[in-house]
Write a protein that holds these residues in place. Sequence first.
Motif, PDB file in Angstrom:
ATOM      1  N   GLY A 338       0.828  -1.206   0.000  1.00 50.74           N
ATOM      2  CA  GLY A 338       0.000   0.000   0.000  1.00 50.74           C
ATOM      3  C   GLY A 338       0.854   1.244   0.000  1.00 50.74           C
ATOM      4  N   GLU A 339       0.180   2.386   0.145  1.00 45.46           N
ATOM      5  CA  GLU A 339       0.880   3.670   0.118  1.00 45.46           C
ATOM      6  C   GLU A 339       0.411   4.495   1.314  1.00 45.46           C
ATOM      7  N   TRP A 341      -0.916   7.372   3.333  1.00 48.72           N
ATOM      8  CA  TRP A 341      -1.735   8.547   3.023  1.00 48.72           C
ATOM      9  C   TRP A 341      -1.689   9.584   4.124  1.00 48.72           C
ATOM     10  N   GLY A 357      -4.640  -0.997  -2.424  1.00 50.68           N
ATOM     11  CA  GLY A 357      -5.463  -1.259  -3.609  1.00 50.68           C
ATOM     12  C   GLY A 357      -5.778  -0.012  -4.412  1.00 50.68           C
ATOM     13  N   GLY A 358      -4.813   0.917  -4.491  1.00 48.23           N
ATOM     14  CA  GLY A 358      -4.982   2.086  -5.354  1.00 48.23           C
ATOM     15  C   GLY A 358      -5.866   3.156  -4.734  1.00 48.23           C
ATOM     16  N   ASP A 359      -6.112   4.243  -5.508  1.00 53.13           N
ATOM     17  CA  ASP A 359      -6.826   5.411  -4.986  1.00 53.13           C
ATOM     18  C   ASP A 359      -8.230   5.088  -4.484  1.00 53.13           C
ATOM     19  N   GLN A 360      -8.869   4.123  -5.100  1.00 51.89           N
ATOM     20  CA  GLN A 360     -10.242   3.784  -4.696  1.00 51.89           C
ATOM     21  C   GLN A 360     -10.253   2.585  -3.748  1.00 51.89           C
ATOM     22  N   GLY A 361      -9.106   2.264  -3.194  1.00 51.75           N
ATOM     23  CA  GLY A 361      -8.988   1.070  -2.351  1.00 51.75           C
ATOM     24  C   GLY A 361      -9.494   1.274  -0.944  1.00 51.75           C
ATOM     25  N   GLU A 382       3.347   9.190   1.311  1.00 51.27           N
ATOM     26  CA  GLU A 382       3.493   8.649  -0.044  1.00 51.27           C
ATOM     27  C   GLU A 382       4.537   7.549  -0.159  1.00 51.27           C
ATOM     28  N   LYS A 384       5.859   3.835  -0.344  1.00 52.05           N
ATOM     29  CA  LYS A 384       5.280   2.533  -0.677  1.00 52.05           C
ATOM     30  C   LYS A 384       5.680   1.573   0.433  1.00 52.05           C
TER      31      LYS A 384
END
Lengths: 399, 262
Positions: A338-339, A341, A357-361, A382, A384
Amino acid sequence: MDPRQERQVSRPEAGGRRASPGSVRRDFQPWNDPTAKPLVEFRNVTKRFGAVVAVDRLSLAIHQREFFALLGPSGCGKTTLMRMLAGFEQPDEGEILLDGVDITAVPPHKRPVNMMFQSYALFPHLSVGDNIAYGLKREGLPKAEIAARVEAMLGRVRLKGMEKRRPDQLSGGQRQRVALARALVKQPKLLLLDEPLGALDKKLREETQYELMDLQADLGLTFMVVTHDQDEAMTMADRMAVMDHGRLLQIAPPDLIYEAPASRFVAEFVGDINLIEGRVTAVAGDLVTLESKSAGVIELDEDAPSCRPGDAITVGLRPEKIALSHDEPGQANNKVAGEIWDIGYLGDMTMVQVMVGGDQGKLFKVSLTNRTRRIERPFAWEDKVWLSWDVEAGMVLAS
Amino acid sequence: MRRFGAFHLAALVAGFAFLYLPIVALIAYSFNASRLVTLWGGFSTHWYGALMRNQPLLDAAWLTIRVALVSATLATVLGTLAALALARYRVFVGRTLFSGMVMAPLVMPEVITGLSLLLLFVAGDVERGYWTVIIAHATFSLGFACIVVQARLAGFDRSLEEAARDLGATPMETFATVTLPLIWPAVAAAWMLAFTLSLDDLVIASFTTGPGATTLPMRLYSAIRLGVTPEINAACTIMIAAVAVAVIGASLLMKRDALAGR
C-alpha cells in the motif's frame, strides 16, 4: 489547596495497590463458577418510556466484590439500568434481585444500594461533614457513631479538616470525593457510580481511577460503574458489559472484549479496528482462508471456526497487530502492499493510514509504538510500504 | 458610555414625580401641625399621637394585621403545594387546566373575585366576618405565592432529592431536609408578597367582611368620606412603611435566591 500537593499525597496509596491484591484479582472469576450466587440479578427486565424501549428483555448477574462496568453510547439504556437498581425507575417487565431477594417494588430509601450521581448532587446547604452524615442520620444511628464513621470516611477520601466547608468552596476533585464518601459511608451492598470521573480533567481522572480501585478492593464492596469512556471502563473493571439499544451485546473481562469481541458493533465501539469483508475459500482445522477484495488472500487462525467455504464474513484487525515495512516481508502469512496517506503523530505512538489497492482502495489504520527517542521518522507520506500480520491477529466478527 | 442627556434626566424626574409625588405629599402632610390638610402649619408628630388614641382605627389595624398573617400563611402553604404539584408532575390529567386556574386570580378583576366569594358565602350561609376575609385573601394571593415558588422550583436540581432518597430519606424527610431548605427564600418571598396583598386590599375585603370586622383600608376609606385629616395621613404613612419593608424584604430574598441558584 495546591493540586500538586494533593497528588503527592495520593501516590503511596495508588502504589500500595499494585503490590497487594494483584494475584488475588487474577483468580477472581466468580462469573465462571456455576455454583456462585450472584449479588445482583436482572431477569428479563424491560423498561419502556412511551414508545421507546430503553431496556429490552435484559438479563444480567453481578457478583459480590466485583467491579462491574457498563459501557455504551449515550441513549443506550445504561443509565436507565442503573436507575432501576437504585429504585428511581420501575421495570415494566421482569424482576431485579439483590442477594436473592426481589427488590423490584422496594422504594429507593429502603434499598441497601447507594449511588454516586454524575452531577455529585451534593446538598449545597449542608457542610461537607453534614453531607456525609446525611445518610447515617436517616438510619437513626447514635450521634457518637455517626461522628466516628464520618471522621473515618473523611480520612479515607483525604478530606480531613474540610468537614466545615460548603460544597461550593471545594474543587471539582474534592467534590467528587465528598460524593463518593457520602455514598460509601452507608456501607452499601452495592455502590452505583454514574460517570464518576466525567467531570474531572485527564490527569486527575487517571489517578482517581486507581483510587477507586483501591477503595473497592480494600472495602470489599461491589461497584457498578456506568460510563461512556472505554479507557475508564477497561482500566477499572473486572468485567464489563457493552450495551446498545437496551440490550447487552457482550459481558466479559476487558481483555476479552478487546481481543475477542462478540460482534462487529463491540469491535468497532471498543478501540480502533480495520474491517475486511471477504468470502471463505477453505477451512482446514483451525485455519480459515478467505479471499477479500481489499486485501487479497487472508489466512487466519480461529478456534473451532463456525464458517464454511463460500460464507461471506467480516474480519477485524486491530491497528497495533499490523507490522509496517518498506521491504516485502518474506515469512509472513498475510501481507499486502500500500501507500502511506496520512501520519498522525501522538507522542507515545504514531497512527499511520495506509491506502491499499490504489486510490479507490481501502484505508488501513496501523499504529506504531514509538519505542526509541528520535525525531526523524522511518516512514513518510506517499511511501510505498508493506503491511503484514500473523494468522492469530485477525478475528471473524458476527455482524 | 452614552452621556446622560438633559432629556433623559427630565424624563426620569417626571416619571418618578408622577409615581411618588402623591406619596411624598401624603407623608409630608402627616407631619403637618395644622388641622387643615392644604395648609402647612409647621412640623409636628402630633397626629401620630392622636392616631395612637384613636381606638377604632387601632382595632382595624390590629384586625388587618391578623388577617394578613393568617391569610398569607394559608396562601403560602397552598401556593407552595400547588407549585410543587405543577413542577413535579409534568404530565397529569388536567395539568394545563389546573395551572391556568391557579393563575386566574392574578388577572381576574377584584370586583368579580369579591362578588363571587360573597355569593358563595351567602349561598353557603356562612357568617361573614374575620374568617371570610381571611379565606378570600388566601384565595386571591395563592396564585401569586404559587408563581413565586414555581419560579424557584423550575431551576431545582432533582438529583438532589434523588440523592436524599438514595441515602435513606423517606419522601417526607426529603422534603423537610432538602427541598424546603433549598426553596425557603422563595417561600418566604411568597409569604411577604401575600402579606402585602392582604394588607392593602380594600375591594375584596369590602365584599366579604361582615359586621365587627372592618379592616384598616376600609376604615380609612370610610373616614375619608368625612374629610381627609392628618391623622389618616399618619396612618397611611405607617402602612406605606410596613408595605415597603415587606416588598423590599421579598425582593432581597428573591435576589439572594437567584444568586444562590446559579
